[in-house]
Design an enzyme around this catalytic site. Structure first.
Site, PDB file in Angstrom:
ATOM      1  N   CYS A   1      46.698  25.417  -5.900  1.00 52.72           N
ATOM      2  CA  CYS A   1      47.532  24.295  -6.359  1.00 52.72           C
ATOM      3  C   CYS A   1      48.760  24.831  -7.119  1.00 52.72           C
ATOM      4  O   CYS A   1      49.637  25.430  -6.530  1.00 52.72           O
ATOM      5  CB  CYS A   1      46.678  23.333  -7.178  1.00 52.72           C
ATOM      6  SG  CYS A   1      47.475  21.753  -7.471  1.00 52.72           S
TER       7      CYS A   1
ATOM      8  N   HIS B   1      41.887  21.964  -3.839  1.00 58.08           N
ATOM      9  CA  HIS B   1      41.016  22.644  -4.809  1.00 58.08           C
ATOM     10  C   HIS B   1      39.682  23.035  -4.165  1.00 58.08           C
ATOM     11  O   HIS B   1      38.761  22.221  -4.112  1.00 58.08           O
ATOM     12  CB  HIS B   1      40.776  21.736  -6.023  1.00 58.08           C
ATOM     13  CG  HIS B   1      42.003  21.599  -6.865  1.00 58.08           C
ATOM     14  ND1 HIS B   1      42.288  22.417  -7.927  1.00 58.08           N
ATOM     15  CD2 HIS B   1      43.059  20.757  -6.751  1.00 58.08           C
ATOM     16  CE1 HIS B   1      43.447  22.088  -8.452  1.00 58.08           C
ATOM     17  NE2 HIS B   1      43.943  21.076  -7.757  1.00 58.08           N
TER      18      HIS B   1
ATOM     19  N   GLU C   1      37.517  24.776  -5.432  1.00 58.92           N
ATOM     20  CA  GLU C   1      36.483  24.960  -6.463  1.00 58.92           C
ATOM     21  C   GLU C   1      35.705  23.683  -6.775  1.00 58.92           C
ATOM     22  O   GLU C   1      34.691  23.734  -7.469  1.00 58.92           O
ATOM     23  CB  GLU C   1      37.113  25.517  -7.757  1.00 58.92           C
ATOM     24  CG  GLU C   1      38.049  24.584  -8.527  1.00 58.92           C
ATOM     25  CD  GLU C   1      39.500  24.603  -8.020  1.00 58.92           C
ATOM     26  OE1 GLU C   1      39.700  24.888  -6.827  1.00 58.92           O
ATOM     27  OE2 GLU C   1      40.413  24.312  -8.814  1.00 58.92           O
TER      28      GLU C   1
END
Ligand code: XMP
Length: 527
Positions: A78, A177, A179
């Site tokens: 990002c 993202h 994660e």
């Protein structure tokens, strides 16, 4: 190790968690770190986190540009991607439509690669990810033009450049993202980055590890002596055998019977070490001393401190009593990698996400008093890796694959004050639970199982008699490393027979409950 450079994202700790899941070590570090410092740490890869800031804003966080010349693979997430895109001559702008939440990735093919210049090399970062898979977005800016020499490897409906790369510079970026769990295949992306791009070996090689560790211990210890607190658990047992292989009888393994172990455990440990592994143990029978100090103590952290301190005291007495005391220069510990993460609480600009959850029982007080140096041969390993090493060292299966047991033992499983009577009661309950799991072939289907004695009494009825006795809880969890856990779906049949046996065979218990909480938000132990 992968270094995570933190630009302040709320998700940075999730990146560390994801890296942990793929069994790679990581460290979160402030974006102010200098390239020289990174070089000293020699990470295999670098991840640039997201950020609440915009790269278009004044005073948005930056990092040392020399980081991009270290020839270490970089993955920008990002903000991390937008940041390097700008540095290398690309453009970032506020998106006409902010994108939060669900989006679908479109994987680029040859035609999309920049100017069709080179043949589109294998898409290592997105290997295993297909167009249409969900990715989770959280951004107001987009990369509107990628830098020269970068190519687009994925897009989405609202963002033309959702993943980009420069193969030569080994720089990769994703707008979404990976994660967060909503990006279904996020873990695959971290695996691709770590294993395929950074070249990290996903698994340790037991042969190499054992030989290297033995050589290192020999070199460090030379002809001095090492004392080691043996608990009989996987970690200290593997550490003991590894060190024994390196220095033989210059290892002094001390087993303290603190009266808080499981039923028959001390005898079993002695038997395994002396008869099977041929390692002589120094056993100190100290249950009474522990009970005396613990009498009336209810606070779990106080219990831990008392047990830890007394352990140190006894350990010290034994080490000094030992006729070779002058030669004892090292203290060995079976510390593992998760112990380090969970016990560390950094401050300042390098503040990490880990806080001390509870003071883990170790013998940390000793070196100051006795001037001992610590050796921790397993500190880079996860539990499952330690077991592999143990197998290599010939340690019996029942030792390596026994459930983890906390240092302070049953003290953290007796809620309220500790008395010898309560310990005996809990030992009986625990032994029945474990026996039933074994009888039903379920012991190895759960990661850890144990009983907890609650400070609650409840009414029951046995025969025609009203009873007013203790409640015990059973807890069983599935986990990989104890950092997160889910409760085990033990078949009702096993719960039924366990409960029946406990209530019938253990005088003092008239009610059994089963704990169905996960970690987080609960912990595994009750304390
Ligand atoms: P918690 O209760 O923190 O437990 O979720 C995670 C795992 O660690 C074990 N545990 C310990 N192990 N010394 C240890 O060696 C300790 O002081 C200690 N406290 C908890 C616990 O049994 C679980 O497997």
């Amino acid at each position: 190790m992968i270094l995570i450079i933190d630009f302040g994202s709320q998700f940075t700790h999730l990146i560390a968690k994801a890296i942990e899941k793929i069994h790679v070590r990581s460290e979160i570090i402030s974006h102010r770190i200098k390239a020289d410092e990174i070089k000293k740490k020699s990470p295999a890869g670098i991840i640039l986190s997201g950020s609440p800031s915009s790269t278009l804003a004044e005073n948005s966080p930056t990092c040392d540009r020399a980081i991009f010349d270290l020839n270490i693979p970089i993955l920008g997430i990002c903000y991390g991607m937008q940041y390097f895109a700008k540095i290398f001559g690309g453009k970032v702008k506020h998106a006409s439509k902010k994108e939060f939440g669900y989006s679908e990735i479109k994987i680029a093919n040859n035609k999309h690669s920049q100017k069709g210049k080179s043949q589109f090399a294998e898409n290592l970062l997105l290997d295993g990810i297909n167009s249409g898979e969900p990715v989770w977005m959280s951004h107001g800016d987009i990369v509107s033009k990628i830098p020269p020499d970068f190519e687009c490897i994925a897009s989405s409906e609202n963002a033309p450049f959702v993943a980009i790369r420069n193969l030569q510079k080994k720089i990769y970026g994703v707008q979404f993202h990976p994660e967060v769990t909503h990006t279904d295949k996020g873990i695959t992306i971290f695996e691709n980055f770590a294993y395929k791009i950074c070249g990290i070996e996903p698994k340790i090689k037991p042969d190499t590890f054992v030989q290297t560790a033995i050589d290192k211990i020999k070199k460090t210890v030379a002809d001095k002596k090492v004392i080691l607190g043996l608990s009989g658990g996987v970690d200290s047992s593997v550490a003991a055998v590894l060190i024994y292989k390196a220095i033989g009888n210059n290892l002094i393994p001390i087993l303290v019977d603190n009266g808080l172990m499981r039923k028959n455990e001390i005898n079993e440990i002695v038997h395994t070490f002396e008869n099977y592994l041929k390692i002589k143990l120094h056993v100190v029978y100290a249950a009474e001393r522990f009970y005396k100090k613990l009498a009336g103590v209810v606070d779990p952290e106080k219990k831990r401190k008392i047990i830890g301190n007394l352990f140190v005291e006894i350990f010290e007495e034994e080490a000094l009593r030992n006729k070779f005391a002058d030669d004892v220069k090292f203290l060995a510990q079976g510390t593992l990698y998760p112990d380090i993460i969970e016990s560390s609480s950094k401050t300042g600009s390098q503040k990490g996400p880990s806080v001390t959850i509870k003071s883990h029982h170790n013998v940390g007080g000793l070196p100051e008093k006795m001037n001992l140096k610590i050796i921790e041969p397993l500190k880079a390993l996860y539990k499952h890796e330690v077991r592999k090493i143990g197998e290599k060292l010939g340690i019996p299966y029942n030792v390596l694959y026994r459930h983890p047991f906390p240092g302070p033992g049953l003290a953290v499983r007796i809620i309220g004050d500790i008395t010898p009577k309560k310990v005996k009661l809990l030992q009986e309950v625990d032994a029945i639970f474990i026996e039933e799991l074994r009888n039903h072939n379920f012991y190895h289907k759960t990661w850890q199982a144990f009983a907890v004695l609650l400070p609650i009494q409840s009414v029951g009825v046995m025969g025609d008699e009203r009873t007013y006795e203790n409640v015990c809880a059973l807890r069983a969890v599935n986990s990989l490393d104890g950092m997160t856990a889910d409760w085990t779906r033990i078949p009702y049949e096993i719960l039924r027979s366990t409960s029946n046996r406990i209530i019938n065979e253990v005088t003092g218990i008239n009610r059994v409950v089963y704990d169905i909480s996960s970690k987080p938000p609960s912990t595994i132990e009750w304390e």
